[in-house]
Design a protein around this motif. Structure first.
Motif, PDB file in Angstrom:
ATOM      1  N   PRO A   8      -3.161   6.991  -0.165  1.00  0.00           N
ATOM      2  CA  PRO A   8      -4.577   7.590   0.052  1.00  0.00           C
ATOM      3  C   PRO A   8      -5.437   5.953   0.150  1.00  0.00           C
ATOM      4  O   PRO A   8      -6.317   6.186  -0.523  1.00  0.00           O
ATOM      5  N   GLY A   9      -6.024   5.366   1.457  1.00  0.00           N
ATOM      6  CA  GLY A   9      -7.201   4.661   1.396  1.00  0.00           C
ATOM      7  C   GLY A   9      -6.713   3.896   0.929  1.00  0.00           C
ATOM      8  O   GLY A   9      -7.468   2.371   1.212  1.00  0.00           O
ATOM      9  N   GLU A  10      -5.533   3.357   0.794  1.00  0.00           N
ATOM     10  CA  GLU A  10      -5.358   1.700   0.384  1.00  0.00           C
ATOM     11  C   GLU A  10      -4.599   0.660   1.905  1.00  0.00           C
ATOM     12  O   GLU A  10      -3.794   1.476   2.554  1.00  0.00           O
ATOM     13  N   SER A  11      -4.879  -0.572   2.008  1.00  0.00           N
ATOM     14  CA  SER A  11      -4.304  -1.132   2.682  1.00  0.00           C
ATOM     15  C   SER A  11      -4.276  -2.447   2.469  1.00  0.00           C
ATOM     16  O   SER A  11      -4.455  -2.711   1.247  1.00  0.00           O
ATOM     17  N   ALA A  12      -3.139  -3.165   2.794  1.00  0.00           N
ATOM     18  CA  ALA A  12      -2.889  -4.665   2.543  1.00  0.00           C
ATOM     19  C   ALA A  12      -4.449  -5.688   2.312  1.00  0.00           C
ATOM     20  O   ALA A  12      -4.326  -5.653   1.240  1.00  0.00           O
ATOM     21  N   PRO A  27       1.002  -1.220  -0.112  1.00  0.00           N
ATOM     22  CA  PRO A  27       0.530   0.129  -0.403  1.00  0.00           C
ATOM     23  C   PRO A  27       1.017   1.265  -0.407  1.00  0.00           C
ATOM     24  O   PRO A  27       2.008   1.454   0.825  1.00  0.00           O
ATOM     25  N   ARG A  28       0.701   2.398  -1.023  1.00  0.00           N
ATOM     26  CA  ARG A  28       1.385   3.154  -1.125  1.00  0.00           C
ATOM     27  C   ARG A  28       0.474   4.653  -1.140  1.00  0.00           C
ATOM     28  O   ARG A  28       0.878   6.090  -1.492  1.00  0.00           O
ATOM     29  N   ASP A  69       0.841 -11.339  -2.119  1.00  0.00           N
ATOM     30  CA  ASP A  69       1.681 -11.254  -1.693  1.00  0.00           C
ATOM     31  C   ASP A  69       2.151  -9.727  -1.583  1.00  0.00           C
ATOM     32  O   ASP A  69       2.377  -9.902  -3.312  1.00  0.00           O
ATOM     33  N   PRO A  70       2.755  -8.339  -1.816  1.00  0.00           N
ATOM     34  CA  PRO A  70       3.137  -7.600  -2.168  1.00  0.00           C
ATOM     35  C   PRO A  70       4.044  -7.928  -3.143  1.00  0.00           C
ATOM     36  O   PRO A  70       5.132  -9.117  -2.370  1.00  0.00           O
ATOM     37  N   ILE A  71       4.530  -7.150  -3.872  1.00  0.00           N
ATOM     38  CA  ILE A  71       5.856  -7.970  -4.618  1.00  0.00           C
ATOM     39  C   ILE A  71       5.951  -6.733  -5.243  1.00  0.00           C
ATOM     40  O   ILE A  71       5.486  -5.276  -5.923  1.00  0.00           O
ATOM     41  N   ALA A  72       7.200  -6.030  -5.190  1.00  0.00           N
ATOM     42  CA  ALA A  72       8.190  -4.599  -5.544  1.00  0.00           C
ATOM     43  C   ALA A  72       7.177  -4.765  -7.568  1.00  0.00           C
ATOM     44  O   ALA A  72       7.830  -5.741  -8.408  1.00  0.00           O
TER      45      ALA A  72
END
Length: 159
Positions: A47-51, A44-45, A125-128
């Motif tokens: 506003p308003g984003e979450s995992a 998340p980066r 899962d997050p990935i760059a």
């Protein structure tokens, strides 16, 4: 035991624009070459984003594509790839929009245009963004082992 039915919205172009995508051709697969499409999302980066919200969007994308956890037999999700001129597009199940892929290489496009299979993987899962080949390979292996991915295979849509 049957899994409960879940109905998640298929995300629109705003969500899709913030995904990270990677394509490659695995020529060393035992069953022959396979084109891969990995779709993930950075941490998340905005506003308003979450995992949790990002994962919900990714699961909505996976639902629209009818993908399953990697431990199950991978389903054929229909002919969802479209190649027109320089553009490659994935019909991800949204009633109005499709996902344009970021320039798969010529070998990937030739394989798919010739009727070859493409494996679609949604990583939860997050990935760059801009991850290199080693990072992508580690991500795919880890996501498959932990069940934090959804997968299926597709082919080109006949004209």
């Amino acid at each position: 035991m049957t899994e409960p039915l879940t109905f998640r919205a298929i995300p629109g172009p705003g969500f899709i624009a913030n995904t990270a995508m990677s394509t490659w051709l695995d020529a060393g697969s035992p069953s022959g070459p396979v084109a891969w499409l990995l779709v993930g999302h950075p941490s998340p980066r905005r506003p308003g984003e979450s995992a949790d919200r990002i994962e919900y969007g990714l699961l909505g994308l996976a639902d629209g594509l009818r993908l399953v956890q990697p431990a199950r037999r991978l389903p054929f999700i229909g002919n969802r790839l479209i190649i027109r001129g320089p553009h490659t597009v994935l019909d991800y199940g949204h009633p109005e929009y499709a996902m344009r892929l970021p320039s798969p290489g010529p070998a990937w496009r030739e394989h798919v245009a010739g009727g070859g299979n493409a494996c679609v993987m949604i990583g939860l899962d997050p990935i760059a963004a801009g991850a290199g080949p080693e990072e992508i390979e580690a991500y795919v292996l880890r996501s498959g082992k932990t069940g934090r991915a959804r997968m299926g295979f597709t082919r080109i849509r006949p004209r």
